[in-house]
Write a protein that holds these residues in place. Sequence first.
Motif, PDB file in Angstrom:
ATOM      1  N   GLY A   1      -5.698   3.303   8.254  1.00  0.00           N
ATOM      2  CA  GLY A   1      -4.735   3.189   6.968  1.00  0.00           C
ATOM      3  C   GLY A   1      -3.573   2.938   7.623  1.00  0.00           C
ATOM      4  O   GLY A   1      -2.756   1.776   6.722  1.00  0.00           O
ATOM      5  N   ALA A   2      -3.041   3.115   8.654  1.00  0.00           N
ATOM      6  CA  ALA A   2      -1.442   2.430   9.187  1.00  0.00           C
ATOM      7  C   ALA A   2      -1.675   1.026   9.250  1.00  0.00           C
ATOM      8  O   ALA A   2      -0.687   0.380   9.109  1.00  0.00           O
TER       9      ALA A   2
ATOM     10  N   GLY B   1      -3.176  -0.991   7.461  1.00  0.00           N
ATOM     11  CA  GLY B   1      -3.092  -1.745   6.141  1.00  0.00           C
ATOM     12  C   GLY B   1      -4.495  -2.107   5.386  1.00  0.00           C
ATOM     13  O   GLY B   1      -4.907  -2.613   4.599  1.00  0.00           O
TER      14      GLY B   1
ATOM     15  N   PRO C   1       0.846  -1.157   0.034  1.00  0.00           N
ATOM     16  CA  PRO C   1       0.038   0.004  -0.035  1.00  0.00           C
ATOM     17  C   PRO C   1       0.912   1.477   0.089  1.00  0.00           C
ATOM     18  O   PRO C   1       1.991   1.297   0.405  1.00  0.00           O
ATOM     19  N   LYS C   2       0.389   2.394  -0.343  1.00  0.00           N
ATOM     20  CA  LYS C   2       1.147   3.536  -0.466  1.00  0.00           C
ATOM     21  C   LYS C   2       1.273   4.040   1.115  1.00  0.00           C
ATOM     22  O   LYS C   2       0.584   3.595   2.052  1.00  0.00           O
TER      23      LYS C   2
ATOM     24  N   LEU D   1      -7.717   0.874   1.606  1.00  0.00           N
ATOM     25  CA  LEU D   1      -7.312   0.881   0.361  1.00  0.00           C
ATOM     26  C   LEU D   1      -8.700   0.403  -0.363  1.00  0.00           C
ATOM     27  O   LEU D   1      -9.386  -0.511  -0.269  1.00  0.00           O
TER      28      LEU D   1
ATOM     29  N   ARG E   1      -4.437   7.282  -3.309  1.00  0.00           N
ATOM     30  CA  ARG E   1      -3.743   7.634  -2.065  1.00  0.00           C
ATOM     31  C   ARG E   1      -4.911   8.009  -1.208  1.00  0.00           C
ATOM     32  O   ARG E   1      -5.481   9.241  -1.546  1.00  0.00           O
ATOM     33  N   VAL E   2      -5.226   7.514  -0.057  1.00  0.00           N
ATOM     34  CA  VAL E   2      -6.624   7.529   0.449  1.00  0.00           C
ATOM     35  C   VAL E   2      -6.196   8.494   1.872  1.00  0.00           C
ATOM     36  O   VAL E   2      -5.305   8.347   2.383  1.00  0.00           O
TER      37      VAL E   2
ATOM     38  N   PRO F   1       2.598   7.428   3.636  1.00  0.00           N
ATOM     39  CA  PRO F   1       1.488   7.112   4.329  1.00  0.00           C
ATOM     40  C   PRO F   1       0.107   6.987   3.238  1.00  0.00           C
ATOM     41  O   PRO F   1       0.421   7.308   2.030  1.00  0.00           O
ATOM     42  N   PRO F   2      -1.054   6.270   3.859  1.00  0.00           N
ATOM     43  CA  PRO F   2      -1.191   5.973   5.324  1.00  0.00           C
ATOM     44  C   PRO F   2      -0.628   4.711   5.771  1.00  0.00           C
ATOM     45  O   PRO F   2      -0.276   4.884   7.074  1.00  0.00           O
ATOM     46  N   TYR F   3      -0.427   3.645   4.970  1.00  0.00           N
ATOM     47  CA  TYR F   3       0.301   2.472   5.613  1.00  0.00           C
ATOM     48  C   TYR F   3       1.486   2.713   6.258  1.00  0.00           C
ATOM     49  O   TYR F   3       2.621   3.368   5.883  1.00  0.00           O
ATOM     50  N   ALA F   4       1.400   2.036   7.499  1.00  0.00           N
ATOM     51  CA  ALA F   4       2.675   2.049   8.563  1.00  0.00           C
ATOM     52  C   ALA F   4       3.693   0.791   8.324  1.00  0.00           C
ATOM     53  O   ALA F   4       4.613   0.842   8.858  1.00  0.00           O
TER      54      ALA F   4
END
Lengths: 146, 383
Positions: B129-130, B132, A69-70, B135, B116-117, A72-75
């Motif tokens: 979002g962090a 996962g 995933p992009k 999407l 990208r949300v 951020p937001p993914y950590a």
Amino acid sequence: MGKQVPVAEGVFTWPADEPRLLGSTCTDCANVMFPTQSSCSKCSGQSTEVTELGRTGELWTWTVQGYPPKSPPYAGDVDPQTFEPFGVGYVELPGELRVETRLTINDPAQMKIGMEMELTFVPLFTNDDGDEVVTFAFAPIEQETP
Amino acid sequence: MTTDDVAIVGIGMHPFGRHEGVSGMDMGVTAVRSALADAGVQWEDIQFAFGGSVSAGSPDTMVSKLGLTGLQFINVANGCATGGSALFSAYNSIKSGMFDLGIAIGFDKHERGAFRVSTRASGLRSWYGASGMALTTQFFGMKINRYMHEHGITTDSLARVSEKAFRNGSMNEMAWRRKPLTIEDIKASAMLSYPLTQYMFCSPGEGGVALILARADKAHQYTDAPIYLKAAVVRSRRFGSFEVMAPHIALEHNAGPTADASAAAFEMAGMGPGDMDIAQLQDTESGAEIMHMAENGFCEHGEQEHLLAAGETEIGGRFPVNTDGGCLANGEPVGASGLRQVYENVLQLRGDAGARQVPNDPRTAYTHVYGAPGISGVTILAR
């Protein structure tokens, strides 16, 4: 050595014994929501109370996140060399709601709509303080073989 | 007043795809000039504009390129229904009797890769979002996976929708993806979000569309072939529907905003699904086209499996769907996407769609967009 910390406050009760997700129940119509919110999406009521949600339920639908995933937001890990696809699904908690969640499994051959799942917690990434950040997930309940 | 009181009298488009060095707004300007030429009017004749863009700047600033005429220009930003919302607003501005001639404009230019949300802009906290989730591709995978389980749709049907889209796109000079692909190519491409592969998803892209609307009783001043806007509807989600960007869904079931928008549009037009000759349906991914066929009332749930196998939704079929290649072949510049569907329907109703002209002499045409956070827009056109 760092410690383990939750991805956010107020989303679940981990590291309590038997940790649970935290939702809201509408005091007017008993609608259950996740995460917590102060008003009701069903009856527009403005009074809710925090509820600990059930820990087990059936897998209602699922997919596998096949690409990083992009961020951020993914950590979590987004390095294409080391990224591990992960399962995502909705688990139906009886009488409450269907919660969107990471799954601890990622092989489509193992994933079946209707399978029994339970709440667990998984490491997501290590933060700048060296602490391991933890989020929630659901794992299959091991079926006893007859 | 009759329901025939708004007509589309001019259409313009900038090709969809990737255009290095061309701004989203310049694509919008190109589309506007082309629509003006199509209607035979000047920019100074346009009394009002609704302009939509999600990622390519404030549409009202384009007046510095088109001419500072003092017209009423209102920006619209409404997620995936941005283009549809601009058209809805233009439609009502004329229907109200306040204006005679106006324009709906949509353009966009998005970065490469999946959207990208912004969880904050979506009213959600950053842990979502962090962790996962958040999407849009996951939602589409999960919705079609459940749908296939409930209604017996197979992976072959998913691949057939993409195959049709790229074949139709190959006949569309405005489309982005113009190379036909085989069912085998589509099924064998990278698995992005099970059960959906790379060639079953559309990509965020670039492009612009403009539509000029006029009072129906004045439409013949501008065109010999006015196309009447019989209905324009936008609906948000109700309790119990299953939508993109939802940390939970209720146990109670609701059919969703597409079913609501569709029913309202048919009522407004005084028509039903059986009266439609062609349709452009939101195909963010191939499963979406399948589900939206039923959600819009064009078939029963599960019937799509044999309709697709029998070629019923091909250009030469009984009920052609996504004749310009849809989002799959055109990509999705969000601000322009819903207007692209209407542009295609106007071409088809005028008989001007060239190599991809449907042979059934269409008199009516339907469009449908769907997107975050659970919003649908529907239009019905007739000549």
